[in-house]
Design an enzyme around this catalytic site. Structure first.
Site, PDB file in Angstrom:
ATOM      1  N   LYS A 112       0.842  -1.199   0.000  1.00 45.73           N
ATOM      2  CA  LYS A 112       0.000   0.000   0.000  1.00 45.73           C
ATOM      3  C   LYS A 112       0.877   1.249   0.000  1.00 45.73           C
ATOM      4  O   LYS A 112       1.839   1.335   0.774  1.00 45.73           O
ATOM      5  CB  LYS A 112      -0.895  -0.042   1.239  1.00 45.73           C
ATOM      6  CG  LYS A 112      -1.954   1.029   1.324  1.00 45.73           C
ATOM      7  CD  LYS A 112      -2.837   0.762   2.545  1.00 45.73           C
ATOM      8  CE  LYS A 112      -3.996   1.739   2.625  1.00 45.73           C
ATOM      9  NZ  LYS A 112      -4.895   1.423   3.762  1.00 45.73           N
ATOM     10  N   SER A 169      -9.585   0.901   2.826  1.00 46.19           N
ATOM     11  CA  SER A 169      -8.811   1.772   1.948  1.00 46.19           C
ATOM     12  C   SER A 169      -7.643   1.057   1.261  1.00 46.19           C
ATOM     13  O   SER A 169      -7.006   1.625   0.371  1.00 46.19           O
ATOM     14  CB  SER A 169      -8.266   2.951   2.756  1.00 46.19           C
ATOM     15  OG  SER A 169      -7.382   2.510   3.773  1.00 46.19           O
ATOM     16  N   SER A 182     -10.001  -1.380   6.975  1.00 49.54           N
ATOM     17  CA  SER A 182      -9.347  -1.203   5.670  1.00 49.54           C
ATOM     18  C   SER A 182      -8.471  -2.359   5.196  1.00 49.54           C
ATOM     19  O   SER A 182      -8.025  -2.357   4.057  1.00 49.54           O
ATOM     20  CB  SER A 182      -8.527   0.086   5.661  1.00 49.54           C
ATOM     21  OG  SER A 182      -9.381   1.206   5.631  1.00 49.54           O
TER      22      SER A 182
END
Length: 470
Positions: free
Chosen positions: A81, A156, A180
């Site tokens: 990420k 996310s 997330s």
């Protein structure tokens, strides 16, 4: 070795590279080949560093030929990420504001995976500043679900879920502040581990909410997640909130059975208003747990709606505090939904925030008392499977918060309490979309969740299914 190396699990590929049955270059090239096929469809990567990855793989192979092995991930290609600082590399955090940000330090979690020998493939897309549960991003485009590109990945950690689901990387770091990691795991059909607050250092990871943020992996299997958590866990002087307790052997827990364990099923909230296919998969999952030797018991939890509300207060206030200066100086550089949610946080009174923080201890004690005698609680990650990108693209409209609240309903209470939760693939809908369930444990009992999750995956093959290019 026959077949595509990229389709192997993290643990499996690490073993065959270490045994020199395949090279790091072969594993890396296999991932890059899949990335070339899938990236135009799913938009999972923020940056693809093919030449650098192959050069690093060649260096790993050369070191191994001389008998020099960095660690258990020697030569294994990974992407993470795009909020984990990597010195000298652009880290956008999915935002326009940090489009060109180059950190001078590397996050502790990422450094520990590098120290174990991993190779960098690039960086993965994410929701702007990690503040959103769908996968929409107004600056870089929505990340798409590899099982059906018209559907959301969850956020996310959108790129992490999509890339691991499509087998473009063997694993990926995500972050979990309100769900997330677990939501992309559920929507994309992979395993995802939200760890106990304080288990893994957050130093060098872009903050969203200082008291809720957690670091954790998404990967094909629970065993893969266990390996990564074991490598990253432990005290860090750069993050004084990390626990100094000894790190258990999570890999040892992957061999245990469920016999003699008690798994709780909530009597309310997590089983209310479920999509019919999520309800079916929950029943099938409970049946498998029972078949594997677990005793299933009902548990009456304290009112989880209050925990969801308290989590929202803490998250909104802490996120607004972190972003205050940028909101004043650069409001036009935020996406509409993220700016709206951050501005809402500015309106929360300090007394309300402090009350929500003060209540966390008693709320955790009440939860632990309610699950006394059980080894874990099983619950859906979300009340529904993935929805379409079109129907969830609500921007800053009046019903935006209601859409967000429904998706995060079952994950936020766990963040508020700081508990560990392991999301595992447990089935598919009639349309072929994955459905996941979360195993919720006591503080720092990641090993207990690993034991149950790994035993479940030995008995099922949901985690082995791979989406196909349409």
């Amino acid at each position: 070795m026959s077949g595509e190396p990229a389709l192997m699990s993290l643990v499996a590929v690490a073993k065959v590279i270490g045994a020199r049955k395949i090279s790091s270059r072969e594993a890396t090239q296999s991932c890059l080949d899949r990335i070339a096929q899938w990236q135009p469809r799913v938009n999972a990567f923020m940056a693809i560093e093919a030449d650098a990855a192959l050069a690093a793989a060649d260096a790993a192979d050369a070191a191994l030929a001389k008998g020099n092995i960095a660690g258990v991930l020697h030569g294994v290609p990974l992407a993470h990420k795009d909020m984990y600082y990597d010195a000298g590399k652009v880290v956008t955090c999915g935002s326009k504001i940090r489009r060109d940000f180059v950190p001078t330090t590397t996050s502790t979690a990422l450094q520990r995976l590098k120290d174990a020998g991993s190779v960098r493939l690039g960086s993965l897309q994410m929701v702007e500043f990690a503040y959103g549960p769908t996968g929409h991003n107004p600056h870089y485009g929505a990340v798409r679900n590899p099982w059906n590109v018209d559907y959301i990945t969850g956020g996310s950690s959108s790129g992490s879920g999509s890339a691991v689901g499509a087998r473009l990387t063997f694993a990926a770091l995500g972050s979990d502040t309100g769900g997330s990691i677990r939501m992309p795991a559920h929507f994309c059909g992979v395993s995802g581990f939200k760890t106990t607050v304080g288990l893994i250092s957050r130093a060098g990871a872009m903050p969203l909410s200082q008291s809720l943020d957690t670091v954790g992996p998404l990967a094909q299997t629970v065993e893969d997640c266990a390996l990564l958590v074991g490598l990253m866990a432990g005290a860090d002087p750069l993050d004084p909130t990390t626990s100094s307790r000894p790190v258990p052997n999570y890999m040892a827990a992957t061999t245990g059975s469920m016999k003699g364990l008690k798994i709780g099923v909530p009597t309310a909230f997590y089983v209310d208003d479920l999509d019919s296919e999520v309800a079916r998969v929950l029943d099938e999952t409970i049946a498998t747990l029972r078949q594997e030797g677990a005793e299933i018991v009902k548990v009456e939890l304290p009112d989880q709606r209050q925990l969801t509300a308290a989590c929202q207060i803490v998250l909104a206030t802490e996120a607004a505090a972190f972003h205050k200066r940028w909101m004043i100086e650069r409001p036009q550089d935020y996406g509409a939904q993220v700016l709206m949610r951050l501005q809402n946080g500015l309106a929360i009174p300090a007394v309300t925030y402090l009350e929500a923080m003060r209540w966390r201890g008693p709320a955790l004690a009440a939860y632990v008392a309610a699950v006394e005698g059980t080894d874990a609680v099983i619950a859906p990650v979300a009340p529904m499977p993935a929805v379409t990108i079109a129907e969830s693209d609500v921007g800053n409209s009046l019903d935006a918060e209601a859409v967000i609240q429904r998706i995060t309903k079952f994950t936020r209470p766990i963040n508020y309490l700081g508990l560990p939760s392991l999301s595992i693939p447990t089935g598919f809908t009639g349309k072929g979309l994955p459905v996941g369930m979360q195993l919720i444990g006591r503080p720092f009992d990641e090993a207990g969740l690993v034991r149950i999750g790994a035993a479940f995956q030995r008995a099922t093959d949901h985690h082995q299914k791979v989406p196909k290019l349409a």
